[in-house]
Each structure stands twice: as structure tokens, then as C-alpha cells.
Design a protein around this motif. Structure first.
Motif, short mmCIF file in Angstrom:
data_model
loop_
_atom_site.label_atom_id
_atom_site.label_comp_id
_atom_site.label_asym_id
_atom_site.label_seq_id
_atom_site.Cartn_x
_atom_site.Cartn_y
_atom_site.Cartn_z
N ASP A 97 0.84 -1.21 0.00
CA ASP A 97 0.00 0.00 0.00
C ASP A 97 0.87 1.25 0.00
OD1 ASP A 97 -2.23 -1.53 -0.02
OD2 ASP A 97 -2.69 -1.32 2.12
N SER A 98 1.93 1.22 0.86
CA SER A 98 2.83 2.38 0.96
C SER A 98 3.49 2.66 -0.39
CB SER A 98 3.93 2.11 1.98
OG SER A 98 3.44 2.24 3.28
N LEU A 99 3.94 1.60 -1.06
CA LEU A 99 4.62 1.78 -2.34
C LEU A 99 3.63 2.20 -3.43
CD1 LEU A 99 7.13 -1.22 -2.20
CD2 LEU A 99 7.67 1.20 -1.95
N HIS A 100 2.42 1.66 -3.31
CA HIS A 100 1.35 2.05 -4.24
C HIS A 100 1.11 3.56 -4.19
CE1 HIS A 100 -1.05 -0.50 -6.73
NE2 HIS A 100 -0.89 -1.52 -5.91
N ALA A 101 1.17 4.09 -2.98
CA ALA A 101 0.87 5.50 -2.78
C ALA A 101 1.81 6.42 -3.56
CB ALA A 101 0.92 5.84 -1.29
N VAL A 102 3.00 5.93 -3.92
CA VAL A 102 3.88 6.77 -4.73
C VAL A 102 3.97 6.25 -6.17
CG1 VAL A 102 5.29 7.72 -2.86
CG2 VAL A 102 5.94 5.55 -3.89
N GLY A 103 3.11 5.30 -6.51
CA GLY A 103 3.00 4.89 -7.91
C GLY A 103 3.59 3.55 -8.28
N PHE A 104 4.25 2.85 -7.32
CA PHE A 104 4.81 1.53 -7.66
C PHE A 104 3.65 0.51 -7.72
CE2 PHE A 104 8.54 3.48 -5.53
CZ PHE A 104 9.48 3.33 -6.54
N PRO A 105 3.45 -0.15 -8.86
CA PRO A 105 2.33 -1.10 -8.95
C PRO A 105 2.67 -2.44 -8.29
CG PRO A 105 3.45 -0.94 -11.07
CD PRO A 105 4.21 -0.06 -10.12
N VAL A 106 2.68 -2.45 -6.98
CA VAL A 106 3.12 -3.64 -6.24
C VAL A 106 1.94 -4.57 -5.95
CG1 VAL A 106 4.22 -4.45 -4.11
CG2 VAL A 106 5.02 -2.36 -5.20
N GLU A 107 2.19 -5.84 -6.14
CA GLU A 107 1.17 -6.86 -5.90
C GLU A 107 1.78 -7.92 -4.97
OE1 GLU A 107 -0.14 -9.49 -9.20
OE2 GLU A 107 -1.71 -7.95 -9.33
N VAL A 108 1.10 -8.25 -3.89
CA VAL A 108 1.65 -9.23 -2.93
C VAL A 108 1.44 -10.65 -3.46
CG1 VAL A 108 1.45 -10.14 -0.59
CG2 VAL A 108 1.31 -7.68 -0.99
N GLU A 109 2.50 -11.45 -3.38
CA GLU A 109 2.37 -12.85 -3.80
C GLU A 109 2.84 -13.77 -2.67
OE1 GLU A 109 3.79 -13.83 -7.74
OE2 GLU A 109 4.15 -15.90 -7.11
N PRO A 110 1.90 -14.32 -1.90
CA PRO A 110 2.31 -15.23 -0.82
C PRO A 110 2.81 -16.55 -1.41
CG PRO A 110 0.02 -14.49 -0.59
CD PRO A 110 0.45 -14.15 -1.97
N MET A 111 3.81 -17.12 -0.82
CA MET A 111 4.30 -18.43 -1.27
C MET A 111 5.02 -19.18 -0.14
SD MET A 111 7.59 -17.71 -3.68
CE MET A 111 6.58 -17.12 -5.01
N ASP A 112 5.23 -20.45 -0.38
CA ASP A 112 5.92 -21.31 0.59
C ASP A 112 7.31 -20.72 0.87
OD1 ASP A 112 6.58 -23.91 1.92
OD2 ASP A 112 8.07 -23.91 0.31
N PHE A 113 7.73 -20.77 2.12
CA PHE A 113 8.98 -20.13 2.52
C PHE A 113 10.18 -20.67 1.73
CE2 PHE A 113 12.65 -19.61 5.42
CZ PHE A 113 12.65 -18.23 5.47
N SER A 114 10.26 -22.00 1.58
CA SER A 114 11.40 -22.58 0.86
C SER A 114 11.39 -22.13 -0.59
CB SER A 114 11.33 -24.10 0.90
OG SER A 114 11.28 -24.52 2.21
N ALA A 115 10.20 -22.07 -1.18
CA ALA A 115 10.10 -21.63 -2.57
C ALA A 115 10.57 -20.18 -2.69
CB ALA A 115 8.67 -21.77 -3.05
N MET A 116 10.22 -19.40 -1.69
CA MET A 116 10.61 -17.99 -1.70
C MET A 116 12.13 -17.85 -1.60
SD MET A 116 9.20 -15.10 0.87
CE MET A 116 10.44 -14.07 1.60
N ILE A 117 12.73 -18.60 -0.69
CA ILE A 117 14.18 -18.53 -0.52
C ILE A 117 14.88 -18.97 -1.80
CG2 ILE A 117 16.15 -19.54 0.76
CD1 ILE A 117 14.55 -17.60 2.45
N SER A 118 14.32 -19.99 -2.43
CA SER A 118 14.90 -20.48 -3.67
C SER A 118 14.86 -19.39 -4.74
CB SER A 118 14.09 -21.71 -4.09
OG SER A 118 14.56 -22.22 -5.25
N LYS A 119 13.75 -18.65 -4.81
CA LYS A 119 13.64 -17.56 -5.79
C LYS A 119 14.63 -16.44 -5.46
CE LYS A 119 9.02 -17.66 -7.80
NZ LYS A 119 9.09 -16.93 -9.06
N LEU A 120 14.80 -16.16 -4.18
CA LEU A 120 15.74 -15.11 -3.78
C LEU A 120 17.16 -15.50 -4.19
CD1 LEU A 120 14.58 -14.14 -0.15
CD2 LEU A 120 13.93 -13.09 -2.29
N ASP A 121 17.47 -16.77 -3.99
CA ASP A 121 18.80 -17.27 -4.30
C ASP A 121 19.10 -17.12 -5.79
OD1 ASP A 121 21.10 -18.27 -3.20
OD2 ASP A 121 20.61 -20.36 -3.57
#
Lengths: 325, 572
Positions: free
Chosen positions: B221-245
């Protein structure tokens, strides 16, 4: 039940088991991340992580890992747990008694209570007893397990401190075998009570429906016309007829004895297979999770197999049909 | 008119939020101060005074709360949910202990992908996030907004770590200065005239981390307020870490526990750590930052480390590889039936000093019960990796250097003094650590603890490349022990941090180490002794009596503990 059928049934069970074994390996490996990738600790460098991967055998080629896994599963030597570095068998065996006692006692109690109430409701159609059983059954099956357990904990272990809050033994444990048994029973009362309360409703509704249908059958009318006692009619004729589906459900719920323990063991801080499963899956402990799911699959397949056989034993129609085929 | 009242409301809300946080921090410090009463000399503590310590295993957090309320538990630490803290705060039989923690929560930005490959855009994002509002609405004030890359409790953190940088107007102005504009829907348009595509913000699943998922929504919401079209994507923690890696993400939220020392900054933000399994998940790469972090990581002494640490933190404020959001307070509950409970603004009551000094108020000595939130499972100090195993093992094993509870600075433990110097010349220049061990030290089995035991421990860890301690000993060149208690550790390279890495290693007796046949599978609780000797022989204040899996870990006072010979004085 002929030999051909038996061989076909055994072969199909082995096929299912083989599929489970392969899926068990593949699914865990294609899941993103492993036991090491989730470590976020700046004092654990990529080099140290590589050493840990080597220690766990995760550095080996996938095919080699698969053969090691298959050997472990087929010889029932499941290797060492990543998390505890203890043999998986040893871990499972140390936890199995507690889970089996908890789940089998509660299953027996909930089924006996549910069946009895279901029969009572069916015999008292349109009366208060039936309404009460139907309402209670619906309420008992509707509430989520953890909620009921937490409410029970709060009421019976905190507000009215009748039962202990956690574990299966007091801290420190009492001395003497009898005192330990009593202490254990006292600790297990609340978990068993909660599972019984959550389980009886389903049984009661199911048995009530079966009994209502059966009590309207012609042979029950015939039995009444012959002047048989109500007890004989209900338990000797009507109940016997609904026994096969009840036995099937009972046998089919055997694998659930282990997997269903996850929440209960977590809420009551019990040391059992349920929490072992949870820790293994969340910690990417492949040897533990692989062994646990393999054994669960094995129990399910064996239970289904026995359910088929027992069904045939208690229902003559199934045997005749089998013979005619 | 409506807009004006909205603005007034906003200003009032901001002031109230700031006031709440300032009041909370004041109360926190006041509470800690009133609790600890006297700033004693930790070196002169006499203890442990209790004979038995029982760590009761209770996994379910609600059951932990009920146990504390019922009086089954004397100390319960690591409370995270504001509702739990509020529940226990209302219980007159318990005292709450709060301290600033080492936990820090970050918004990670993929520095390698647009639009986050521009540091000014990252700065704008950092300014756009209303941290105060997040702290107030999600955590009821039980954490502090941060603008720092080290936890505020660290003695190395910059004093301006709590500075409020929230300013949406300035964020918009910064974006405008970089050529960004906004379309009619208020979404950012790149300098090339293209609308910024949807930016996915990865977050763990709500059922696993409910507050983190909620926090992600607020950040979006905060980023939206300055124009960043951010969308939250919940996911499994391990999957998230793998994507970060794999750097396969745009934005992500992640929390981690940080150490006291700033050398962790090297792991998180140096470009050399942008490798598979490395912690530079933002892909940060800045020449000056790299040079400074290198100087920090390989500083030859404390003064050089301090200089590099300050510069690195200032550079990070400029480069903004990630956005710090908040740091959670550590909260613990303690039964009022115990006295001499130590809390400072840096550590909560569930600390070693409390366990050393605690005594029942009524004078009737009994077992002190504290919560262990998970099964320790593994008692082999070489392979035990969970925090819960180390909650137990940490009572049994000690290092040469400890940590002062008031300042978190180094303080003597097994070693009475130490020095760090740079020796050699040219390529062979290296750090040399000299430790002087205390006299009369004993293991919990009564045998003497000497510098030779420490040497055996370091040599063993180095020789076997034990993963958990690999980073601490990999640069050790040689270890020399002397009869007079001196221990000289020569390193292969220069780094001031070798002192803490080597000085905090848990020490084991040489005769035990010599008997270990298979360190990977050694089970010290196995009486058959197949893979090594039976028992946990350490020098810490407690020793293991029983570990009943699933139930409890019972520990006894180590009657040979070095601080038991201290005079009974100076603690209240």
C-alpha cells in the motif's frame, strides 16, 4: 475369495507401493529448497553450507541418491535423520507407542460412543434423544480440532486445573511403575477426551443413518413378527447388516491414526509420530519424511487389503459374487 | 474542507504514533532499569544459585501462555505476538521483561532488475514506507521502526538508526528527478515512457507467518501511494528462498536474527557474496561499498573495524540495497516468585545471568522451570544446528570470551585476558590471537581445564571441517598451548573478527575429543559409546541430568563452575 483375486490384489498393491516410493523421492526433491538452502545465518558461509550438503549426502548425483533411497526403503534401514543425526528407525520407534496409544484409545472410545449413540438415535426416531444426538454429532464434527483442544486446555487445565497442560509425564516424573502409569493416564486424558469428542459425532451420524435404513427393511419387520426381542433384532440382525461398512471405515482410518496425530501432539506437546512428520517436512529432512510417508503408504495399502478381505468375511454376498465371477 | 481535515487527521495520527513509540521506548528503558537495579560487575557474580534447572518442552504457544499463567513455568522467553504479551502483562503474578532485540525485518529489492537497479528509486521506496504506521497497527508498538542495517541494540549500530525518513512528497520528487512520471491511474511511468509493470512482492504464506503477510500488504500500500504497482504474492517459505537465491524476484519481505558484530554486513551486501547459497540476495554491487565492507571484514584491529563499520553503514544508507523496516523487541515473562532476575535494555530475563543469580523469593530452594519451545533433538555439539539444541548446549559448553549483559561488549569467560596483534610481513602478515586462560578452571567432571583442551578443540574442528564451526576455524594456521595457560592462535590472514570467531567457540575436554570415533554420528547420550564417549562434559554453569524426549531437559548445577568460587556479594 479365490486365489486369482488374491494374487491380482497383491500385485496391484505392490504397484501402488512402487508408485508411492518413486513419488516420495521425486516430490521431495522437486520441492524448492532443501535442508540447507533455508539456513539464513551470516556465520554460515556458502562453503560451510557445501560441507553440510556433503554431510547429508545431498551433493551426490540425483540417480545415486535415488538408488541409496530405494535401498534404504526396501531394507527398512532408513539412514540418519538430517535434524537429529539419529537413525530414523530409532526415532520412529521411540515415538510410535505414544501415538498409537493416543490414537487407538481415542478411536476405540469415539467409535464405541458414536455407534452406541447412533443406534440409540435410530431407535428413538422423532424423539428428544435423536434430536440431541443429531445436534451433538453435527456440532462435534463442525468444530476444528485445534480449537476444541485449546478450549479444553483452557477450561480443564487452566481455569479448572484438573488436568496437566502438556506432555505425557509430570516434571519430574513420579517414582514407581504404578505411579508412572497413573501419571501417564492423567496426562493422556485430555488429548484422548478431545479426540473422542471430535470423533464420536461422525460415527453417530453415520451409524444412525445406516440403522434407520436397515430398521425399515422387511427382514426386520419379519423378525419383529416372529416375536424376537428388541435386543436380538437390533444387535443380532440390524447391526450385523451394517457391520461391513463400519469395519471398512475402521480399517481405513488406521493410517489416519498416525497422520491425524499432528495437530493433537502439537497442541498437547506430546512426543509422537505426528510432530516427527511435521518437523521432517518443514525441515526438509528427506530421510525422516521419506521413511514416514513410506510407512504411512504401507499401512494404508495393508489396511485397504485387509478391509477387502474382512469385508468378504463378514458379508456373504461379497464372497458369493467373487465366486460367481 | 474534507482534504484539510484529512491532512489534520494524518498529522495527528503521525504525532500520536511517534509519541506512542517514544513513550514505549522510554517505558522499556525504565522497566529494564528498575528491574536490574544495580549495574553490578558481571565478573564478580556468584552462581549458579539454583540446584536444578528444568527446561520444559512446550511447543504450542497458547499452551506456553497457559502454563505461565498457571504457574507451571517460571521463565518464558521469545514472545512475539502482541496479544500474548498483553495477556501475560495483565497477570499480576508475572513480570514482563523487554529488551531491544537482534531481530530485523527488511524489504528486499532485487538490485539487478528494473526499477530497483537505480539507487535513487530504491531511496524513494525507502522514503515511501510508513514504518511508524506498520509498527502501530500490526505490532501494537512491540517493535521499533528502523533505518539501519544493524540491529539498534548492537554496540556497532549508528545512533541515527531510528531516524524517521518517511516522506512521500520527497519520494515522489526523487522519482520525478530521475525522469519518472505518473499516468492518470497514478502508476509510475519510466523515463522511456513505459508504464512500470506489476512488481510482485513475495511473502511467506499467511498461515505460516500471519503478521509478515499483513506487513507485506501494508508495504505494498505504501509503495502504491507513490505509484509503484506492487502486488503481494504469498508463497511457501522454501520456494521464496529459492527464488531469492536465483534473483528471480522483484521485491520480498524477510526477517532474520543478526549478530552483535557488523562483519555480517559483508555477508549480506558484498558482491563476492552474490553467489549460490550466499546471503547477498539483493545482488547489491557498489565499488565503494565493496571496498569498505572488505576493510570491515579484514580490519586488523578494533579501531579500524569501527571506522569501516561506520562508513559501511553510511554507504548502505545511500546505496539502499534493501529497506530496513523494523526490529522486534525481545519479550519474556518471569514469575514474581523469583528474585535477582536480570533484565537490561539489551537482554531479556531469559538469559544466563538470570539463571546464575535467580533465587526463590520465599527462600525455599526449588527447581526453576523455563520453556523450551521445541525439541532439542540433537545433543552432539558438532552437528546440533537448531537454536533449541543450543539453548541446552549453551548451558553446558563455554567459550573463552563472553558477552557483557549491560554493554554486549566482550568480557572474560574461560580466558581472563586476550590481545590481537598483526604479525609477519608482506604476504605472510597475519592476525595473532593471544589468550590467557583463567587459573583453576575445571570441567564439570572435576578434571582440570587447560589451554591444551582449547587447542585440541580448535584443531579438531579445523581438521574435520565441522560445517557449523568451519567459518570460525578455516583461517586458523596453527594453535600453540603453554603450561602457564597461554594460548596463541595464528591465523592465515588478517581480521579483527577472528578474535570473536575463535574466542566464542564452545570448548570440549581433550580426553573426550580423543575418544570420539565418528563425530558426525556421535550421540553423547548413548551409554553404549559406539561412536564416542558418553556424557556432555563442559565447563558451563549447568550439566545435563536427564533429557526425556518430548517432556523436559533437567539440568543440575555444575559444582565445579568457575563463578561458584566468586565471593557472595554485589548482586541484588
Amino acid at each position: 475369495m479365490n486365489r486369482k483375486w488374491l494374487i491380482r490384489r497383491i500385485l496391484s498393491s505392490l504397484g501402488v507401493l512402487a508408485a508411492v516410493l518413486v513419488l516420495n523421492f521425486v516430490l521431495f526433491r522437486i520441492m524448492p529448497g532443501d535442508a540447507i538452502s533455508t539456513i539464513i545465518d551470516p556465520s554460515f558461509s556458502p562453503e560451510a553450507k557445501a560441507l553440510l550438503r556433503e554431510l547429508y549426502g545431498l551433493d551426490k548425483p540425483m540417480l545415486e541418491q535415488f538408488f541409496i533411497y530405494m535401498k534404504q526403503m526396501l531394507t527398512f534401514n532408513f539412514g540418519l535423520s538430517f535434524l537429529s543425526r539419529r537413525p530414523v528407525w530409532q526415532e520412529l520407534l521411540s515415538r510410535l507407542p505414544s501415538t498409537l496409544i493416543l490414537m487407538s484409545v481415542s478411536m476405540v472410545l469415539s467409535s464405541i460412543l458414536g455407534i452406541w449413540l447412533g443406534i440409540k438415535a435410530a431407535l428413538n426416531r422423532g424423539k428428544f434423544v435423536e434430536t440431541l444426538v443429531l445436534r451433538l454429532g453435527a456440532v462435534a464434527t463442525s468444530f476444528p480440532g485445534f480449537f476444541v483442544q485449546l478450549v479444553l486446555l483452557m477450561l480443564l487445565a487452566r481455569t479448572f486445573a484438573i488436568f496437566p497442560l502438556r506432555g505425557s509425564l509430570s516434571v519430574p516424573p513420579p517414582t514407581g511403575t504404578f505411579a508412572i502409569i497413573l501419571d501417564y493416564a492423567w496426562h493422556m486424558t485430555l488429548p484422548v477426551l478431545s479426540l473422542t469428542l471430535m470423533g464420536f459425532g461422525g460415527w453417530a451420524l453415520y451409524v444412525r443413518n445406516l440403522m434407520v435404513r436397515v430398521l425399515g427393511e422387511d427382514y426386520v419387520l419379519m423378525a419383529r413378527a416372529r416375536g424376537l426381542t428388541e435386543k436380538r433384532i437390533v444387535y443380532g440382525h440390524a447391526f450385523r447388516t451394517i457391520l461391513p461398512p463400519i469395519l471398512t471405515i475402521l480399517l481405513m482410518s488406521v493410517p489416519g491414526l498416525v497422520s491425524g496425530a499432528v495437530i493433537t501432539e502439537s497442541v498437547f506437546s506430546l512426543y509422537g509420530v505426528g510432530t516427527f512428520l511435521l518437523e521432517a517436512v518443514s525441515g526438509h529432512d528427506y530421510p525422516s519424511a521419506g521413511a514416514a510417508f513410506y510407512l504411512l503408504a504401507l499401512i494404508t495399502i495393508i489396511s485397504n487389503f485387509f478391509a477387502d478381505i474382512v469385508y468378504g468375511l463378514v458379508d456373504p454376498r461379497v464372497r458369493i459374487e467373487g465366486r460367481n465371477r | 474542507m474534507k482534504r484539510k481535515s484529512y491532512a489534520i487527521k494524518n498529522i495527528l495520527r503521525f504525532k500520536i504514533t511517534s509519541l506512542t513509540i517514544i513513550t514505549f521506548i522510554f517505558l522499556l528503558v525504565a522497566a529494564s532499569t528498575s528491574y536490574s537495579e544495580v549495574r553490578f560487575d558481571p565478573q564478580k557474580v556468584y552462581g549458579p544459585r539454583i540446584d536444578k534447572l528444568c527446561m520444559v518442552i512446550i511447543r504450542n504457544s497458547d499452551a506456553q501462555i497457559l502454563a505461565a499463567q498457571k504457574g507451571d513455568i517460571d521463565i518464558m522467553g521469545d514472545m512475539a505476538l502482541p496479544s500474548d504479551i498483553d495477556r501475560l502483562s495483565r497477570d499480576s503474578r508475572l513480570t514482563m521483561s523487554l529488551a531491544r532485540g537482534f531481530h530485523a525485518f527488511f524489504l528486499l529489492l532485487n538490485n539487478k532488475a528494473a526499477p530497483w537497479d537505480d539507487k535513487y528509486v530504491r531511496q524513494a521506496a525507502a522514503q515511501a514506507i510508513d514504518r511508524n504506521n506498520i509498527v502501530r497497527t500490526i505490532y501494537s508498538g512491540y517493535c521499533e521502526p528502523i533505518n539501519t542495517w544493524l540491529p539498534p541494540v548492537s554496540p556497532w549500530a549508528l545512533p541515527e538508526s531510528g531516524k524517521v525518513i518517511f516522506d512521500r512528497k520527497a519520494a515522489r520528487a526523487k522519482l520525478k528527478s530521475r525522469g519518472y512520471s505518473w499516468n492518470l491511474a497514478g502508476t509510475l511511468v519510466t523515463p522511456k515512457g513505459k508504464v512500470v509493470p506489476k512488481l510482485k512482492l513475495l511473502t511467506p504464506l499467511a498461515r505460516v507467518a500471519p503478521t509478515t503477510a499483513e506487513l507485506a500488504e501494508q508495504i505494498a500500500d505504501s509503495l502504491h501511494a507513490v505509484g509503484f504497482p506492487v502486488e503481494v504474492e504469498p508463497m511457501d517459505f522454501s520456494a521464496m528462498i529459492s527464488k531469492l537465491d536465483r534473483k528471480d524476484y522483484s521485491l520480498a519481505v524477510l526477517a532474520w536474527g543478526m549478530g552483535r558484530n557488523p562483519d555480517s554486513l559483508y555477508s549480506f551486501y558484498h558482491s563476492d557474496m552474490d553467489v549460490e547459497g550466499g546471503y547477498n540476495v539483493t545482488g547489491a554491487k557498489d565499488k565503494e561499498l565493496d571496498e569498505t565492507l572488505h576493510r570491515l571484514r579484514f580490519a586488523k584491529d578494533k579501531a579500524e573495524a569501527e571506522k569501516a563499520s561506520i562508513k559501511a553503514q553510511h554507504l548502505l544508507t545511500d546505496v539502499v540495497p534493501s529497506v530496513p523496516i523494523y526490529s522486534r523487541f525481545s519479550v519474556a515473562a518471569v514469575s514474581r516468585k523469583w528474585k535477582n532476575v536480570l533484565t537490561t535494555d539489551k537482554i531479556t530475563a531469559d538469559n544466563m545471568w538470570t539463571l546464575m543469580m535467580a533465587e526463590p523469593v520465599d527462600g525455599k530452594m526449588r527447581t526453576l522451570n523455563m520453556v523450551l519451545a521445541e525439541e532439542p533433538r540433537n545433543m552432539n555439539p558438532f552437528v546440533a544446528s537448531s537454536a533449541y539444541s543450543w539453548q541446552v548446549l549453551g548451558m553446558i559448553y563455554e567459550g573463552m570470551i563472553g558477552s557483557d549483559p549491560f554493554t554486549l561488549e566482550d568480557m572474560p569467560a574461560l580466558a581472563e585476558s586476550w590481545s590481537v596483534k598483526t604479525s609477519g610481513s608482506g604476504e605472510a602478515t597475519h592476525t595473532e590471537l593471544l589468550f590467557k586462560m583463567k587459573q583453576g578452571l575445571k570441567w564439570n567432571d572435576g578434571s582440570s581445564l587447560t589451554a591444551y583442551d582449547i587447542k585440541a578443540t580448535i584443531d579438531f574442528l579445523k581438521k574435520n571441517k565441522v560445517p557449523r564451526f568451519f567459518d570460525s576455524v578455516k583461517d586458523v594456521k596453527s594453535v600453540e598451548a603453554f603450561d602457564d595457560g597461554r594460548l596463541i592462535v595464528r591465523m592465515n590472514n588478517i581480521s579483527y573478527w577472528h578474535l570473536n570467531n575463535v574466542g566464542s567457540l564452545p570448548c570440549l575436554p581433550k580426553n573426550i575429543i580423543d575418544k570420539i570415533k565418528d563425530w558426525q554420528n556421535w550421540n553423547p547420550l548413548d551409554k553404549t559409546g559406539k561412536s564416542g564417549p558418553y556424557g556432555l562434559i563442559g565447563s558451563g554453569p549447568f550439566m545435563l541430568e536427564t533429557y526425556k524426549p518430548g517432556e523436559y531437559v533437567m539440568m543440575n548445577k555444575n559444582v565445579h563452575y568457575r563463578m561458584l568460587s566468586n565471593p557472595k556479594r554485589n548482586t541484588k
